[in-house]
Design a protein around this motif. Structure first.
Motif, short mmCIF file in Angstrom:
data_model
loop_
_atom_site.label_atom_id
_atom_site.label_comp_id
_atom_site.label_asym_id
_atom_site.label_seq_id
_atom_site.Cartn_x
_atom_site.Cartn_y
_atom_site.Cartn_z
N THR A 103 -33.14 14.02 9.63
CA THR A 103 -32.34 12.80 9.53
C THR A 103 -31.87 12.35 10.91
O THR A 103 -31.94 11.16 11.25
N LEU A 104 -31.43 13.30 11.72
CA LEU A 104 -31.05 12.99 13.09
C LEU A 104 -32.26 12.52 13.91
O LEU A 104 -32.16 11.60 14.72
N ALA A 105 -33.41 13.16 13.69
CA ALA A 105 -34.59 12.84 14.47
C ALA A 105 -35.04 11.40 14.26
O ALA A 105 -35.48 10.73 15.20
N SER A 163 -38.85 12.26 16.08
CA SER A 163 -37.84 11.71 17.00
C SER A 163 -38.45 10.68 17.95
O SER A 163 -37.75 9.79 18.43
N ASN A 164 -39.75 10.79 18.21
CA ASN A 164 -40.43 9.85 19.10
C ASN A 164 -41.16 8.74 18.36
O ASN A 164 -41.84 7.92 18.98
N MET A 165 -41.01 8.71 17.04
CA MET A 165 -41.70 7.68 16.24
C MET A 165 -41.14 6.30 16.56
O MET A 165 -39.92 6.12 16.68
N GLY A 207 -40.93 6.27 4.75
CA GLY A 207 -40.56 7.67 4.89
C GLY A 207 -41.75 8.60 4.79
O GLY A 207 -41.89 9.55 5.59
N ILE A 208 -42.64 8.35 3.84
CA ILE A 208 -43.80 9.21 3.66
C ILE A 208 -44.80 9.03 4.79
O ILE A 208 -45.39 10.00 5.29
N ALA A 209 -45.01 7.79 5.23
CA ALA A 209 -45.95 7.55 6.32
C ALA A 209 -45.46 8.19 7.62
O ALA A 209 -46.26 8.76 8.37
N VAL A 210 -44.17 8.10 7.90
CA VAL A 210 -43.63 8.74 9.11
C VAL A 210 -43.89 10.24 9.09
O VAL A 210 -44.33 10.82 10.10
N GLY A 221 -45.14 27.87 13.88
CA GLY A 221 -43.82 27.79 14.50
C GLY A 221 -43.74 26.65 15.49
O GLY A 221 -42.80 25.85 15.48
N THR A 222 -44.75 26.57 16.35
CA THR A 222 -44.81 25.47 17.31
C THR A 222 -45.04 24.14 16.60
O THR A 222 -44.45 23.12 16.96
N PHE A 223 -45.88 24.17 15.57
CA PHE A 223 -46.13 22.95 14.79
C PHE A 223 -44.83 22.39 14.22
O PHE A 223 -44.59 21.18 14.28
N ARG A 224 -43.98 23.27 13.71
CA ARG A 224 -42.70 22.84 13.13
C ARG A 224 -41.85 22.14 14.18
O ARG A 224 -41.27 21.07 13.91
N VAL A 225 -41.75 22.71 15.36
CA VAL A 225 -40.97 22.09 16.43
C VAL A 225 -41.57 20.76 16.83
O VAL A 225 -40.86 19.75 17.01
N ARG A 226 -42.89 20.72 16.97
CA ARG A 226 -43.57 19.48 17.38
C ARG A 226 -43.43 18.40 16.30
O ARG A 226 -43.44 17.21 16.61
N LEU A 227 -43.30 18.82 15.04
CA LEU A 227 -43.09 17.86 13.96
C LEU A 227 -41.78 17.11 14.17
O LEU A 227 -41.73 15.88 14.05
N PHE A 228 -40.72 17.84 14.49
CA PHE A 228 -39.44 17.19 14.77
C PHE A 228 -39.55 16.28 15.99
O PHE A 228 -39.01 15.17 16.01
#
Length: 270
Positions: free
Chosen positions: A37-39, A254-256, A221-224, A243-250
């Motif tokens: 939500t913050l991202a 955040s950069n969307m 929301g789903i497309a993002v 683990g890295t994938f999870r971080v990169r997902l956020f």
């Protein structure tokens, strides 16, 4: 206006207005939901006690009800918050996590949906089929069914509950009385990270918090989430995993930007 363009405008509005999103969610993914939500640019609040949920939701732009980790008190809170949101015209996004796994979950979901009018429901195939009354199998909170009859299940729930229904999976499906959309974004790694479905629900709520076009909100929301999953996977080096994938997902969420959403969103009607 194209539905993806409407969603892109809503994304810009989220960044500008930072809507407050009230979550009644589960303790497994609560931190992920707050951070996603913050991202995206919104502001999360997680208030569960029956003594404060009605007051808290009155300050919010949208309400998430997620039944992932249930108890009787939480069901009471969900109904109280949902009814107050309905009274105030605040959109309610319902996530029926694992609804087919136990009789308690089915009964609780029934109680909530009898008392509260949802705006959007987001679930996996098994969960939506259960709500539709179709035969479905649930393993814990995970789906164990194929996509057969998915369109019909979503349409059944959308008509019965007069809301928008989203089924997330290999191909995401969004159904409302206005039509049917399919979103072909995402990556299989999303299924290997706990909470991506819950996070997608939070993202839908963020969009619902800035526009009354709730169909475009579900699409946005789903497309993002799907586009972010693709970006996160492409960034991985050969020795990097989930683990890295999870971080990169956020990072990707955040950069969307509206431009990225329009460029990479694969949304088709019908």
């Amino acid at each position: 206006m194209d539905i993806l363009q409407t969603a892109a405008q809503a994304l810009a509005a989220i960044r500008k207005s930072k809507p407050l999103i009230h979550h009644l969610t589960n303790y497994v993914t609560i931190n992920d939901c707050a951070n996603i939500t913050l991202a995206i640019g919104a502001s999360p609040v997680m208030a569960n006690d029956p003594q404060e949920v009605e007051e808290m939701v009155s300050h919010a732009a949208a309400l998430v009800i997620n039944i992932g980790t249930l108890d009787a008190t939480k069901v009471q809170s969900m109904i109280a918050a949902g009814k107050q949101a309905n009274t105030l015209g605040i959109p309610v996004i319902f996530d029926p996590v694992g609804v087919g796994a136990t009789s308690f979950r089915r009964q609780a979901a029934g109680q909530i949906l009898q008392a509260v009018q949802p705006t959007v429901i987001r679930g996996n195939m098994s969960e939506i089929k259960t709500l539709a009354g179709f035969e479905a199998v649930t393993r814990g909170v995970d789906s164990a069914v194929d996509t057969a009859d998915g369109d019909q299940a979503a349409q059944t729930v959308a008509k019965k509950l007069n809301c928008i229904v989203t089924i997330t999976g290999k191909m995401d499906l969004i159904v409302s009385n206005q039509g049917l959309y399919r979103i072909d974004n995402g990556h299989p790694l999303l299924a290997n990270v706990t909470g991506t479905g819950c996070m997608a629900t939070s993202l839908i709520a963020c969009f619902c918090g800035v526009t009354t076009d709730y169909l475009a909100s579900a699409v946005g929301g789903i497309a993002v989430m799907g586009i972010a999953g693709e970006i996160a996977e492409r960034s991985l080096k050969p020795d990097e995993g989930i683990g890295t994938f999870r971080v990169r997902l956020f990072d990707a969420v955040s950069n969307m930007t509206p431009e990225l959403l329009l460029r990479h969103g694969r949304v088709n009607q019908g």
